[in-house]
Design an enzyme around this catalytic site. Structure first.
Site, PDB file in Angstrom:
ATOM      1  N   CYS A 290       0.816  -1.225   0.000  1.00 28.53           N
ATOM      2  CA  CYS A 290       0.000   0.000   0.000  1.00 28.53           C
ATOM      3  C   CYS A 290       0.844   1.268   0.000  1.00 28.53           C
ATOM      4  CB  CYS A 290      -0.965  -0.004   1.178  1.00 28.53           C
ATOM      5  SG  CYS A 290      -2.113  -1.388   1.110  1.00 28.53           S
TER       6      CYS A 290
ATOM      7  N   HIS B 185      -3.368   7.306   1.699  1.00 28.60           N
ATOM      8  CA  HIS B 185      -3.757   5.957   1.293  1.00 28.60           C
ATOM      9  C   HIS B 185      -5.150   5.687   1.846  1.00 28.60           C
ATOM     10  CE1 HIS B 185      -3.979   1.780   0.590  1.00 28.60           C
ATOM     11  NE2 HIS B 185      -3.826   1.433   1.860  1.00 28.60           N
TER      12      HIS B 185
ATOM     13  N   ASN C 251      -9.996  -0.014  -0.703  1.00 25.54           N
ATOM     14  CA  ASN C 251      -8.535   0.040  -0.604  1.00 25.54           C
ATOM     15  C   ASN C 251      -7.934  -0.571  -1.869  1.00 25.54           C
ATOM     16  OD1 ASN C 251      -5.845  -0.380  -0.033  1.00 25.54           O
ATOM     17  ND2 ASN C 251      -6.184  -1.160   2.039  1.00 25.54           N
TER      18      ASN C 251
HETATM   19  O1  UT7 Z   1      -3.926  -1.034   3.457  1.00 27.94           O
HETATM   20  C1  UT7 Z   1      -3.081  -1.439   4.464  1.00 27.94           C
HETATM   21  C2  UT7 Z   1      -3.541  -0.943   5.722  1.00 27.94           C
HETATM   22  N1  UT7 Z   1      -4.752  -1.621   6.130  1.00 27.94           N
HETATM   23  C3  UT7 Z   1      -5.457  -1.090   7.065  1.00 27.94           C
HETATM   24  O2  UT7 Z   1      -5.082  -0.021   7.495  1.00 27.94           O
HETATM   25  C4  UT7 Z   1      -6.636  -1.806   7.661  1.00 27.94           C
HETATM   26  C5  UT7 Z   1      -6.682  -1.512   9.103  1.00 27.94           C
HETATM   27  N2  UT7 Z   1      -7.759  -2.149   9.813  1.00 27.94           N
HETATM   28  C6  UT7 Z   1      -9.059  -1.798   9.655  1.00 27.94           C
HETATM   29  O3  UT7 Z   1      -9.393  -0.988   8.816  1.00 27.94           O
HETATM   30  C7  UT7 Z   1     -10.082  -2.386  10.585  1.00 27.94           C
HETATM   31  O4  UT7 Z   1      -9.430  -3.034  11.652  1.00 27.94           O
HETATM   32  C8  UT7 Z   1     -11.055  -3.407   9.898  1.00 27.94           C
HETATM   33  C9  UT7 Z   1     -11.985  -2.649   8.960  1.00 27.94           C
HETATM   34  C10 UT7 Z   1     -10.251  -4.421   9.116  1.00 27.94           C
HETATM   35  C11 UT7 Z   1     -11.904  -4.111  10.939  1.00 27.94           C
HETATM   36  O5  UT7 Z   1     -12.626  -3.174  11.703  1.00 27.94           O
HETATM   37  P1  UT7 Z   1     -12.656  -3.274  13.300  1.00 27.94           P
HETATM   38  O6  UT7 Z   1     -13.539  -2.214  13.788  1.00 27.94           O
HETATM   39  O7  UT7 Z   1     -11.218  -3.280  13.744  1.00 27.94           O
HETATM   40  O8  UT7 Z   1     -13.381  -4.654  13.527  1.00 27.94           O
HETATM   41  P2  UT7 Z   1     -12.830  -6.000  14.202  1.00 27.94           P
HETATM   42  O9  UT7 Z   1     -11.821  -6.658  13.322  1.00 27.94           O
HETATM   43  O10 UT7 Z   1     -12.446  -5.712  15.618  1.00 27.94           O
HETATM   44  O11 UT7 Z   1     -14.143  -6.891  14.194  1.00 27.94           O
HETATM   45  C12 UT7 Z   1     -15.312  -6.532  14.972  1.00 27.94           C
HETATM   46  C13 UT7 Z   1     -16.358  -7.587  14.723  1.00 27.94           C
HETATM   47  C14 UT7 Z   1     -15.856  -9.015  14.913  1.00 27.94           C
HETATM   48  O12 UT7 Z   1     -16.908  -9.780  15.465  1.00 27.94           O
HETATM   49  P3  UT7 Z   1     -16.916 -10.116  17.034  1.00 27.94           P
HETATM   50  O13 UT7 Z   1     -15.660 -10.869  17.298  1.00 27.94           O
HETATM   51  O14 UT7 Z   1     -16.949  -8.778  17.725  1.00 27.94           O
HETATM   52  O15 UT7 Z   1     -18.164 -10.907  17.195  1.00 27.94           O
HETATM   53  C15 UT7 Z   1     -15.613  -9.498  13.486  1.00 27.94           C
HETATM   54  O16 UT7 Z   1     -15.733 -10.879  13.346  1.00 27.94           O
HETATM   55  O17 UT7 Z   1     -16.826  -7.509  13.362  1.00 27.94           O
HETATM   56  C16 UT7 Z   1     -16.744  -8.795  12.750  1.00 27.94           C
HETATM   57  N3  UT7 Z   1     -16.470  -8.619  11.327  1.00 27.94           N
HETATM   58  C17 UT7 Z   1     -17.446  -8.428  10.421  1.00 27.94           C
HETATM   59  N4  UT7 Z   1     -18.780  -8.387  10.529  1.00 27.94           N
HETATM   60  C18 UT7 Z   1     -19.473  -8.165   9.396  1.00 27.94           C
HETATM   61  C19 UT7 Z   1     -15.265  -8.574  10.718  1.00 27.94           C
HETATM   62  N5  UT7 Z   1     -15.446  -8.384   9.398  1.00 27.94           N
HETATM   63  C20 UT7 Z   1     -16.774  -8.283   9.193  1.00 27.94           C
HETATM   64  C21 UT7 Z   1     -17.553  -8.091   8.039  1.00 27.94           C
HETATM   65  N6  UT7 Z   1     -18.898  -8.011   8.180  1.00 27.94           N
HETATM   66  N7  UT7 Z   1     -17.016  -7.902   6.812  1.00 27.94           N
END
Ligand code: UT7
Length: 326
Positions: A118, A253, A283
């Site tokens: 990225c 980004h 992204n």
């Molecule tokens: O390009 C390189 C750089 N990349 C980035 O900068 C990405 C950085 N990370 C992020 O943008 C975020 O961490 C994500 C968008 C990937 C995830 O968001 P989050 O608010 O950190 O969510 P999380 O991973 O803590 O997940 C929260 C909940 C989980 O469920 P439980 O364990 O709370 O029951 C996940 O399983 O959301 C669930 N979850 C989803 N639910 C519906 C994860 N993905 C999804 C989904 N749809 N697509």
């Protein structure tokens, strides 16, 4: 890497290209356990472009490069250097940059790929700027192009909803010596290989002999991203003697709208100065910065003379920022 305040290469033009097919969150929710509400609330993403048959990293890169050449009003024959950032090359080798070179018909100069995921466009821009400064070429095409859809695990909802395909390109010209303050004013790049396991592809020619899929520990990447991006922006500002208030536009980004908001807050930067395309493009890895730059130039926001900060962070980790007077 920094240029110590000496004006560097200048931007002559920009261009971008997106695959024809648009995939909405609602469409994704038909095949994977997710929802439009979750994706919008957690990332700001509403749709992404996904490459179809015949669309590859090279074809998107070539289309973006042609648009940038047209915008600059110059012929491909005057390009002596092509640096293409990608993590999704058409082939393991030769470099996708050489395919673009052949398609544009500007053979004979330098052409190679840069792999910094990225942050790839920032690395490519700094590499091209350095080569132009040493006289290796007069004009360069710097391209970020990806077909990330081809390395996604479409059953992994934690990654497959986040990415899209596309390409962006910039035509750079070697410093004129005019010392008029126009061009790349300062760049900082970093890498931290200890963070490999937070964001990587679980395959490759030398390890598994497969292409592999994107794997990410999202929340940990998120935390690193906000800290690293705010820090590297400050480093570039310090090096160039520019204040946050003087920046006209930040072109970041586009990984997550919440990262953009948090970074802007940390720096005390007005949110309306941040170019946001993550809602439309998701992204697009190395393509996201030049895509957003081109969009904001073409819709009239970024104008000649504006002070623009580019920044990115990605797998490796790698991260960086570059300040440009347009
Ligand atoms: O390009 C390189 C750089 N990349 C980035 O900068 C990405 C950085 N990370 C992020 O943008 C975020 O961490 C994500 C968008 C990937 C995830 O968001 P989050 O608010 O950190 O969510 P999380 O991973 O803590 O997940 C929260 C909940 C989980 O469920 P439980 O364990 O709370 O029951 C996940 O399983 O959301 C669930 N979850 C989803 N639910 C519906 C994860 N993905 C999804 C989904 N749809 N697509």
């Amino acid at each position: 890497m920094t240029q110590g305040g000496v004006t560097g290469s200048r931007v002559l033009g920009t261009g971008s290209a997106l695959p024809r097919r648009v995939v909405t969150n609602a469409e994704l929710a038909q095949t994977v356990d997710t929802s439009d509400e979750w994706i919008v609330a957690r990332t700001g993403i509403r749709q992404r472009h996904i490459a179809g048959e015949g669309e590859t990293t090279a074809s998107l890169a070539t289309a973006a490069a042609r648009a940038a050449l047209e915008d600059a009003g110059i012929e491909a024959s005057s390009i002596g250097l092509i640096v293409l950032a990608t993590a999704t090359p058409d082939n393991t080798f030769p470099a996708t940059a050489t395919k673009v070179q052949a398609a544009l018909g500007c053979q004979g100069g330098i052409a190679f790929d840069v792999a910094a995921v990225c942050s790839g466009f920032l690395y490519a821009l700094a590499t091209a700027d350095s080569l132009l400064r040493t006289g290796m070429a007069k004009r360069a095409l710097v391209i970020g192009a990806e077909t990330f859809s081809r390395i996604l695990d479409w059953e992994d909802r934690t990654t497959c909803v986040l990415f899209g395909d596309g390409a962006g390109a910039v035509v750079l010209e070697a410093p004129s010596g005019a010392n008029d303050g126009v061009g790349i004013l300062g760049t900082k790049l970093h890498a931290d290989g200890d963070q490999h396991d937070l964001l990587y592809v679980d395959g490759g020619p030398s390890s598994t002999q497969t292409v592999g899929h994107v794997r990410m520990r999202g929340p940990e990447v998120f935390r690193h991203a906000v800290v690293n991006l705010a820090d590297v922006l400050k480093e570039v500002l310090e090096d160039t003697g520019v204040s946050v208030a003087e920046i006209d536009w930040v072109v970041p980004h586009q990984a997550n709208a919440r990262i953009l908001d948090a970074t802007a807050r940390k720096l005390g930067l007005a949110p309306e100065k941040v170019v946001v395309t993550v809602d439309r493009h998701a992204n697009t890895s190395a393509a996201s910065v030049p895509l957003a730059l081109d969009l904001a130039r073409r819709d009239g926001r970024i104008k000649q003379g504006d002070l623009v900060m580019l920044e990115a962070m990605g797998g490796g980790f790698t991260w960086g920022a570059s300040l440009i007077r347009m």
